[in-house]
Motif scaffolding. Structure first.
Motif, mmCIF file in Angstrom:
data_model
loop_
_atom_site.group_PDB
_atom_site.id
_atom_site.type_symbol
_atom_site.label_atom_id
_atom_site.label_comp_id
_atom_site.label_asym_id
_atom_site.label_seq_id
_atom_site.Cartn_x
_atom_site.Cartn_y
_atom_site.Cartn_z
ATOM 1 N N ARG A 92 -28.360 14.891 48.915
ATOM 2 C CA ARG A 92 -29.449 14.453 48.462
ATOM 3 C C ARG A 92 -30.393 15.610 47.723
ATOM 4 O O ARG A 92 -31.051 15.291 46.778
ATOM 5 C CB ARG A 92 -30.463 13.805 49.400
ATOM 6 C CG ARG A 92 -31.574 13.242 48.851
ATOM 7 C CD ARG A 92 -32.478 12.697 50.181
ATOM 8 N NE ARG A 92 -33.122 13.750 50.848
ATOM 9 C CZ ARG A 92 -34.331 13.445 51.610
ATOM 10 N NH1 ARG A 92 -34.640 12.362 51.776
ATOM 11 N NH2 ARG A 92 -34.823 14.473 52.299
ATOM 12 N N ARG A 93 -30.266 16.876 48.472
ATOM 13 C CA ARG A 93 -31.086 18.013 47.718
ATOM 14 C C ARG A 93 -30.632 18.334 46.216
ATOM 15 O O ARG A 93 -31.621 18.403 45.477
ATOM 16 C CB ARG A 93 -30.899 19.026 48.649
ATOM 17 C CG ARG A 93 -31.733 20.342 48.397
ATOM 18 C CD ARG A 93 -31.826 21.419 49.336
ATOM 19 N NE ARG A 93 -32.172 21.205 50.699
ATOM 20 C CZ ARG A 93 -31.662 20.785 51.604
ATOM 21 N NH1 ARG A 93 -30.464 21.000 51.701
ATOM 22 N NH2 ARG A 93 -32.324 20.559 52.764
ATOM 23 N N ILE A 96 -31.623 15.233 43.911
ATOM 24 C CA ILE A 96 -33.173 15.324 43.300
ATOM 25 C C ILE A 96 -33.360 16.679 42.394
ATOM 26 O O ILE A 96 -33.930 16.494 41.530
ATOM 27 C CB ILE A 96 -33.821 15.252 44.697
ATOM 28 C CG1 ILE A 96 -33.882 14.067 45.239
ATOM 29 C CG2 ILE A 96 -35.444 15.549 44.263
ATOM 30 C CD1 ILE A 96 -34.775 13.852 46.589
ATOM 31 N N ILE A 195 -36.026 9.562 41.420
ATOM 32 C CA ILE A 195 -36.716 10.643 42.380
ATOM 33 C C ILE A 195 -37.122 9.983 43.683
ATOM 34 O O ILE A 195 -36.908 10.261 44.786
ATOM 35 C CB ILE A 195 -37.487 11.620 42.102
ATOM 36 C CG1 ILE A 195 -36.703 12.725 40.971
ATOM 37 C CG2 ILE A 195 -37.937 12.523 43.127
ATOM 38 C CD1 ILE A 195 -37.600 13.427 40.113
ATOM 39 N N ALA A 196 -38.251 9.055 43.340
ATOM 40 C CA ALA A 196 -38.681 8.264 44.363
ATOM 41 C C ALA A 196 -37.939 7.586 45.406
ATOM 42 O O ALA A 196 -37.933 7.452 46.787
ATOM 43 C CB ALA A 196 -39.774 7.326 43.893
ATOM 44 N N TRP A 199 -35.597 10.074 47.475
ATOM 45 C CA TRP A 199 -36.552 10.753 48.570
ATOM 46 C C TRP A 199 -36.725 9.966 49.689
ATOM 47 O O TRP A 199 -36.724 10.306 50.830
ATOM 48 C CB TRP A 199 -37.711 11.429 47.923
ATOM 49 C CG TRP A 199 -38.512 11.860 48.806
ATOM 50 C CD1 TRP A 199 -39.552 11.625 49.671
ATOM 51 C CD2 TRP A 199 -38.465 13.539 49.260
ATOM 52 N NE1 TRP A 199 -40.149 12.563 50.506
ATOM 53 C CE2 TRP A 199 -39.356 13.902 50.102
ATOM 54 C CE3 TRP A 199 -37.536 14.450 48.621
ATOM 55 C CZ2 TRP A 199 -39.634 15.001 50.545
ATOM 56 C CZ3 TRP A 199 -37.636 15.567 49.202
ATOM 57 C CH2 TRP A 199 -38.781 15.876 50.103
ATOM 58 N N ARG A 200 -36.930 8.751 49.370
ATOM 59 C CA ARG A 200 -37.343 7.590 50.449
ATOM 60 C C ARG A 200 -36.279 6.895 51.235
ATOM 61 O O ARG A 200 -36.413 7.070 52.434
ATOM 62 C CB ARG A 200 -38.259 6.490 49.583
ATOM 63 C CG ARG A 200 -38.490 5.225 50.753
ATOM 64 C CD ARG A 200 -39.644 5.520 51.744
ATOM 65 N NE ARG A 200 -39.929 4.765 52.540
ATOM 66 C CZ ARG A 200 -39.169 4.240 53.606
ATOM 67 N NH1 ARG A 200 -37.774 4.660 53.773
ATOM 68 N NH2 ARG A 200 -39.544 3.088 54.369
ATOM 69 N N GLU A 204 -30.129 12.777 54.062
ATOM 70 C CA GLU A 204 -29.254 14.004 53.770
ATOM 71 C C GLU A 204 -28.059 14.379 54.398
ATOM 72 O O GLU A 204 -27.948 13.923 55.592
ATOM 73 C CB GLU A 204 -30.318 15.312 53.804
ATOM 74 C CG GLU A 204 -29.885 16.735 53.608
ATOM 75 C CD GLU A 204 -29.571 16.505 51.996
ATOM 76 O OE1 GLU A 204 -28.547 16.318 51.582
ATOM 77 O OE2 GLU A 204 -30.372 17.037 51.210
#
Length: 467
Positions: A92-93, A96, A195-196, A199-200, A204
């Motif tokens: 995930r990191r 993004i 991104i939104a 992130w939500r 991870e």
């Protein structure tokens, strides 16, 4: 742009890398689709804008392929590193981070005052795409199992095709009405949404314990860079030059050093060579290179042929490619599900062979003749064949490794696909340099080469994959 996954995903069939259920399967698929769509949209839109970019910034036939290659080179070279970084630092990191970098570079492309800065920003886009592409697939591969994985990947492939379908006609309209710079603004709202959602809703992944193989990463990057640079020089000069021979020699030496470095690290390598002891893995790698090498040249050359050779507007050239993406977008989910039931061998044999037949039909392509009889039949058959191959290929690759290496595996396979397309684009410079009747003849010769490559990909699948 996203397609709702099958209801079974909602019933707990989506599994994480640690064996638990995915809390938000629909949103997980949506995030990966939005992220990957950035790369799909950008690639398809830029092809339509090439003649306008050349006129505005003063680019000649030798310069225009670099508008594509400046993006594809870092994308191809760094995909393997991007996948491994996701396995090590968290998918995930890296996803993004790649999206943010891609969006910033898109703004830079829109404001570029000359070709040099445009190429630099395109290269930065390629770096961002190299981070987001393998990690979007890595997230899918580690989040779903069995038939749920096939459906998820089929949905992902369909969304990519839809994004590619929307890109050329909408981008062509923007080029006609606003200017080519506007096409890069298309990426901003898509990036913000990706991104939104990521992130939500995306959890991870666990971080790897082994140190990242930086030596292997940079050797692979440098090797591919040297080889592609040499091939681009060869195509733009219509023959080998001392610099192109030097590039080929340096690239080959660096590739050998990469293999030696990976062998020394064993299972701790960025690309463990033990994977190549598997005949199916080798077959999938060769199939990917051949099939996407054939396809990459077409997607660059056909819009150029229609605009320059047939006086199509950018919008018309974009619409000419629309059937290709519509067919893939419609059929990819079905072929993804079919592969989970019958295995990848027959879809990956029949699909590329049908694609080869489509390329052979384009030998009749004439931008001055009727689109419906000269261009459309070949595009439709190519799309039908690719629809049978895209999702099964991705599913087969991700199923060939354990969950810890899905990012690396998807990165490697994507790197091979982009390398095939990159080399095809580099060689396409020789076709772009032609004019008039010679341009049509050169394009038709290129389609014959593509037909041979596609059929060879199908034969490879038949010989190397089990039932």
């Amino acid at each position: 742009m996203s397609t709702a996954p099958h209801a079974a995903c909602e019933q707990g069939m989506a599994l994480s890398a640690t064996g638990g259920t995915v809390a938000h399967p629909n949103w997980t698929i949506a995030a990966t689709m939005l992220a990957s769509s950035l790369a799909f949209i950008d690639g398809s839109v830029t092809n339509v804008a090439l003649p306008s970019i050349g006129r505005d910034l003063g680019g000649g036939a030798a310069d225009l392929p670099w508008t594509i290659n400046a993006y594809l080179l870092p994308l191809s070279a760094l995909l393997l590193l991007g996948g491994a970084a996701g396995d090590h630092y968290g998918r995930r990191r890296m996803l993004i981070g790649g999206i943010i970098l891609f969006a910033l570079a898109s703004v830079g492309c829109a404001f570029a005052p000359n070709l040099d800065l445009l190429f630099a920003m395109r290269a930065l886009q390629g770096v961002g795409a190299a981070l987001l592409m393998p990690n979007s697939l890595g997230i899918l591969g580690s989040s779903f199992e069995g038939e749920a994985r096939g459906r998820a990947i089929g949905t992902w492939a369909a969304a990519g095709a839809i994004a590619s379908a929307i890109g050329p006609p909408f981008g062509g309209w923007l080029v006609d009405t606003v200017g080519w710079r506007a096409i890069f603004y298309l990426n901003i709202p898509v990036a913000a949404a990706a991104i939104a959602v990521a992130w939500r809703f995306i959890k991870e992944s666990p971080r790897g314990e082994e140190a990242l193989d930086w030596r292997g990463a940079w050797l692979a990057t440098a090797a591919l860079g040297a080889l592609t640079w040499a091939l681009t020089l060869w195509s733009s000069h219509h023959g080998a030059t001392p610099r192109s021979w030097i590039g080929l020699g340096v690239g080959t030496l660096l590739l050998i050093l990469f293999l030696l470095a990976e062998r020394q690290r064993g299972e701790r390598a960025m690309m463990p060579l033990s994977l190549f002891g598997s005949r199916p893995f080798v077959g999938l790698t060769l199939l990917t290179f051949l099939l996407y090498g054939a396809l990459g040249g077409l997607l660059v050359l056909l819009p150029y042929l229609l605009i320059v050779g047939g006086d199509y507007s950018p919008t018309q050239a974009g619409l000419a490619l629309l059937p290709f993406s519509i067919v893939i977008g419609t059929a990819s989910r079905l072929t993804g599900r079919l592969t989970e039931k019958i295995g990848p061998r027959w879809p990956l044999t029949i699909g590329p062979v049908v694609t080869g037949v489509g390329f052979a039909l384009l030998v009749r392509a004439d931008p001055h003749a009727s689109y419906w009889t000269s261009i459309l039949p070949g595009i439709a058959v190519i799309a039908l064949g690719m629809a049978g191959a895209v999702a099964p290929l991705t599913t087969a690759v991700l199923s060939s490794v354990d969950d810890r290496h899905t990012g690396t595996a998807s990165g490697f396979n994507s790197a091979i696909a982009r390398t095939g397309g990159l080399i095809a684009t580099a060689l396409a410079g020789a076709v772009i340099a032609e004019a008039g009747g010679n341009l049509i003849g050169a394009f038709q010769a290129a389609t014959l080469v593509a037909a041979v490559l596609a059929v060879a990909a199908g034969v490879t699948a038949f010989l190397t994959l089990g039932d």
